[in-house]
Scaffold this motif. Sequence first.
Motif, PDB file in Angstrom:
ATOM      1  N   MET A  89      55.745 -15.934 -16.880  1.00 13.23           N
ATOM      2  CA  MET A  89      54.679 -16.887 -16.687  1.00 13.23           C
ATOM      3  C   MET A  89      53.371 -16.187 -17.000  1.00 13.23           C
ATOM      4  SD  MET A  89      53.594 -18.807 -13.194  1.00 13.23           S
ATOM      5  CE  MET A  89      54.622 -20.197 -13.541  1.00 13.23           C
ATOM      6  N   THR A  90      52.599 -16.760 -17.902  1.00 10.65           N
ATOM      7  CA  THR A  90      51.313 -16.175 -18.236  1.00 10.65           C
ATOM      8  C   THR A  90      50.208 -17.093 -17.743  1.00 10.65           C
ATOM      9  OG1 THR A  90      51.294 -17.235 -20.392  1.00 10.65           O
ATOM     10  CG2 THR A  90      52.202 -15.010 -20.283  1.00 10.65           C
ATOM     11  N   ALA A  91      49.149 -16.488 -17.320  1.00 12.10           N
ATOM     12  CA  ALA A  91      48.001 -17.247 -16.852  1.00 12.10           C
ATOM     13  C   ALA A  91      46.761 -16.440 -17.195  1.00 12.10           C
ATOM     14  CB  ALA A  91      48.099 -17.485 -15.350  1.00 12.10           C
ATOM     15  N   ARG A  92      45.913 -16.985 -18.043  1.00 15.72           N
ATOM     16  CA  ARG A  92      44.702 -16.283 -18.467  1.00 15.72           C
ATOM     17  C   ARG A  92      43.675 -16.333 -17.342  1.00 15.72           C
ATOM     18  NH1 ARG A  92      42.601 -15.547 -23.776  1.00 15.72           N
ATOM     19  NH2 ARG A  92      44.339 -16.828 -24.464  1.00 15.72           N
ATOM     20  N   PRO A  93      43.192 -15.167 -16.904  1.00 17.15           N
ATOM     21  CA  PRO A  93      42.243 -15.163 -15.792  1.00 17.15           C
ATOM     22  C   PRO A  93      40.857 -15.643 -16.208  1.00 17.15           C
ATOM     23  CG  PRO A  93      42.682 -12.932 -16.534  1.00 17.15           C
ATOM     24  CD  PRO A  93      43.574 -13.835 -17.322  1.00 17.15           C
ATOM     25  N   PRO A  94      40.168 -16.358 -15.316  1.00 19.68           N
ATOM     26  CA  PRO A  94      38.779 -16.703 -15.578  1.00 19.68           C
ATOM     27  C   PRO A  94      37.919 -15.439 -15.517  1.00 19.68           C
ATOM     28  CG  PRO A  94      39.428 -17.444 -13.400  1.00 19.68           C
ATOM     29  CD  PRO A  94      40.652 -16.893 -14.056  1.00 19.68           C
ATOM     30  N   HIS A  95      36.732 -15.513 -16.079  1.00 17.50           N
ATOM     31  CA  HIS A  95      35.855 -14.344 -16.180  1.00 17.50           C
ATOM     32  C   HIS A  95      35.653 -13.633 -14.845  1.00 17.50           C
ATOM     33  CE1 HIS A  95      32.684 -11.718 -17.515  1.00 17.50           C
ATOM     34  NE2 HIS A  95      31.881 -12.197 -16.579  1.00 17.50           N
ATOM     35  N   GLY A  96      35.334 -14.354 -13.801  1.00 16.95           N
ATOM     36  CA  GLY A  96      35.095 -13.727 -12.504  1.00 16.95           C
ATOM     37  C   GLY A  96      36.314 -12.997 -11.964  1.00 16.95           C
ATOM     38  N   ALA A  97      37.506 -13.521 -12.268  1.00 19.55           N
ATOM     39  CA  ALA A  97      38.732 -12.849 -11.827  1.00 19.55           C
ATOM     40  C   ALA A  97      38.899 -11.533 -12.566  1.00 19.55           C
ATOM     41  CB  ALA A  97      39.940 -13.748 -12.057  1.00 19.55           C
ATOM     42  N   ASN A  98      38.611 -11.532 -13.871  1.00 17.14           N
ATOM     43  CA  ASN A  98      38.678 -10.288 -14.640  1.00 17.14           C
ATOM     44  C   ASN A  98      37.745  -9.237 -14.068  1.00 17.14           C
ATOM     45  OD1 ASN A  98      40.629 -10.722 -16.606  1.00 17.14           O
ATOM     46  ND2 ASN A  98      39.203 -11.747 -17.977  1.00 17.14           N
TER      47      ASN A  98
ATOM     48  N   GLY B 183      57.849 -10.162  -7.344  1.00 14.41           N
ATOM     49  CA  GLY B 183      59.226 -10.626  -7.379  1.00 14.41           C
ATOM     50  C   GLY B 183      59.593 -11.623  -6.294  1.00 14.41           C
ATOM     51  N   LEU B 184      58.609 -12.353  -5.785  1.00 11.20           N
ATOM     52  CA  LEU B 184      58.905 -13.333  -4.745  1.00 11.20           C
ATOM     53  C   LEU B 184      59.620 -14.543  -5.340  1.00 11.20           C
ATOM     54  CD1 LEU B 184      55.618 -13.397  -2.617  1.00 11.20           C
ATOM     55  CD2 LEU B 184      57.686 -12.070  -2.236  1.00 11.20           C
ATOM     56  N   SER B 185      60.371 -15.219  -4.499  1.00 10.96           N
ATOM     57  CA  SER B 185      61.008 -16.464  -4.927  1.00 10.96           C
ATOM     58  C   SER B 185      59.932 -17.482  -5.234  1.00 10.96           C
ATOM     59  CB  SER B 185      61.923 -17.000  -3.825  1.00 10.96           C
ATOM     60  OG  SER B 185      61.134 -17.451  -2.731  1.00 10.96           O
ATOM     61  N   GLN B 186      60.319 -18.534  -5.929  1.00  3.96           N
ATOM     62  CA  GLN B 186      59.381 -19.595  -6.268  1.00  3.96           C
ATOM     63  C   GLN B 186      58.726 -20.169  -5.011  1.00  3.96           C
ATOM     64  OE1 GLN B 186      60.751 -23.503  -7.908  1.00  3.96           O
ATOM     65  NE2 GLN B 186      59.913 -22.635  -9.809  1.00  3.96           N
TER      66      GLN B 186
ATOM     67  N   TRP C 191      54.752 -25.963 -12.990  1.00  5.54           N
ATOM     68  CA  TRP C 191      54.153 -24.906 -13.804  1.00  5.54           C
ATOM     69  C   TRP C 191      55.227 -24.135 -14.549  1.00  5.54           C
ATOM     70  CZ3 TRP C 191      50.227 -22.527  -9.794  1.00  5.54           C
ATOM     71  CH2 TRP C 191      49.108 -23.351  -9.712  1.00  5.54           C
ATOM     72  N   GLU C 192      56.284 -23.785 -13.857  1.00  4.77           N
ATOM     73  CA  GLU C 192      57.329 -22.974 -14.487  1.00  4.77           C
ATOM     74  C   GLU C 192      58.136 -23.744 -15.525  1.00  4.77           C
ATOM     75  OE1 GLU C 192      59.646 -20.242 -12.271  1.00  4.77           O
ATOM     76  OE2 GLU C 192      57.986 -19.723 -10.944  1.00  4.77           O
ATOM     77  N   SER C 193      58.285 -25.045 -15.318  1.00  2.00           N
ATOM     78  CA  SER C 193      59.065 -25.834 -16.276  1.00  2.00           C
ATOM     79  C   SER C 193      58.222 -26.293 -17.461  1.00  2.00           C
ATOM     80  CB  SER C 193      59.664 -27.060 -15.580  1.00  2.00           C
ATOM     81  OG  SER C 193      58.651 -28.009 -15.292  1.00  2.00           O
ATOM     82  N   GLY C 194      56.903 -26.124 -17.344  1.00  2.00           N
ATOM     83  CA  GLY C 194      56.012 -26.585 -18.406  1.00  2.00           C
ATOM     84  C   GLY C 194      55.681 -28.056 -18.290  1.00  2.00           C
ATOM     85  N   ALA C 195      56.098 -28.694 -17.206  1.00  2.00           N
ATOM     86  CA  ALA C 195      55.875 -30.129 -17.027  1.00  2.00           C
ATOM     87  C   ALA C 195      54.436 -30.440 -16.641  1.00  2.00           C
ATOM     88  CB  ALA C 195      56.811 -30.677 -15.957  1.00  2.00           C
TER      89      ALA C 195
ATOM     90  N   LEU D  54      38.442 -19.967  -8.290  1.00  2.00           N
ATOM     91  CA  LEU D  54      39.679 -20.538  -7.775  1.00  2.00           C
ATOM     92  C   LEU D  54      40.696 -20.428  -8.903  1.00  2.00           C
ATOM     93  CD1 LEU D  54      40.991 -22.017  -5.402  1.00  2.00           C
ATOM     94  CD2 LEU D  54      40.254 -24.156  -6.440  1.00  2.00           C
ATOM     95  N   TRP D  55      41.713 -19.609  -8.715  1.00  2.00           N
ATOM     96  CA  TRP D  55      42.690 -19.340  -9.772  1.00  2.00           C
ATOM     97  C   TRP D  55      44.099 -19.301  -9.176  1.00  2.00           C
ATOM     98  CZ3 TRP D  55      44.212 -14.156 -12.211  1.00  2.00           C
ATOM     99  CH2 TRP D  55      44.872 -14.361 -13.417  1.00  2.00           C
ATOM    100  N   LYS D  56      44.518 -20.427  -8.643  1.00  2.72           N
ATOM    101  CA  LYS D  56      45.804 -20.489  -7.950  1.00  2.72           C
ATOM    102  C   LYS D  56      46.982 -20.179  -8.866  1.00  2.72           C
ATOM    103  CE  LYS D  56      44.411 -23.305  -4.113  1.00  2.72           C
ATOM    104  NZ  LYS D  56      45.032 -23.029  -2.863  1.00  2.72           N
ATOM    105  N   ARG D  57      46.902 -20.596 -10.127  1.00  2.36           N
ATOM    106  CA  ARG D  57      48.007 -20.325 -11.040  1.00  2.36           C
ATOM    107  C   ARG D  57      48.194 -18.820 -11.234  1.00  2.36           C
ATOM    108  NH1 ARG D  57      50.369 -23.442 -16.043  1.00  2.36           N
ATOM    109  NH2 ARG D  57      49.574 -25.188 -14.867  1.00  2.36           N
ATOM    110  N   GLY D  58      47.109 -18.106 -11.362  1.00  3.05           N
ATOM    111  CA  GLY D  58      47.185 -16.655 -11.524  1.00  3.05           C
ATOM    112  C   GLY D  58      47.671 -15.956 -10.271  1.00  3.05           C
ATOM    113  N   VAL D  59      47.210 -16.423  -9.121  1.00  5.19           N
ATOM    114  CA  VAL D  59      47.659 -15.849  -7.854  1.00  5.19           C
ATOM    115  C   VAL D  59      49.159 -16.080  -7.697  1.00  5.19           C
ATOM    116  CG1 VAL D  59      47.443 -16.017  -5.337  1.00  5.19           C
ATOM    117  CG2 VAL D  59      45.389 -16.058  -6.766  1.00  5.19           C
ATOM    118  N   TYR D  60      49.600 -17.297  -8.002  1.00  2.00           N
ATOM    119  CA  TYR D  60      51.028 -17.610  -7.935  1.00  2.00           C
ATOM    120  C   TYR D  60      51.826 -16.720  -8.893  1.00  2.00           C
ATOM    121  CZ  TYR D  60      55.442 -19.922  -8.789  1.00  2.00           C
ATOM    122  OH  TYR D  60      56.783 -20.168  -8.945  1.00  2.00           O
ATOM    123  N   ALA D  61      51.343 -16.597 -10.128  1.00  4.71           N
ATOM    124  CA  ALA D  61      52.045 -15.788 -11.131  1.00  4.71           C
ATOM    125  C   ALA D  61      52.159 -14.336 -10.691  1.00  4.71           C
ATOM    126  CB  ALA D  61      51.336 -15.878 -12.482  1.00  4.71           C
TER     127      ALA D  61
END
Length: 121
Positions: free
Chosen positions: A1-10, A83-86, A103-107, A69-76
Amino acid sequence: MTARPPHGANQLIEIVGEKLAIEMLRRYGGGRLYVPRKAAGSDLAREVGLAAAEKLSRAFGGDEITVPLWKRGVYAYYRDREGLSQEAAARKAGIARRTAQNWESGAAASLSDKLQPDLFS
């Protein structure tokens, strides 16, 4: 799973390292955080540790920063790096299990994709 971080996260990742930056994004994401000029004895030092607070003070001392706010990146991060479960990663990232599944299925298409008219219809 890839998630591009926003500038502030970088910026946070570069300053305090990936693991602590992810924790800060999880805890403070979407809000503002005051960074004191002097880290020693500050609330920030108590929350993130003196070494990290000193690094943040050198970069932003005396300013209030907006933590993205970057929940997708935190989740990834929790899913891929720890290595946590979904379900466990979703809970830790503060999202619904269904959101993680989408997110994981691309839906999960972005809102802009859903609103963009089809040029070839």
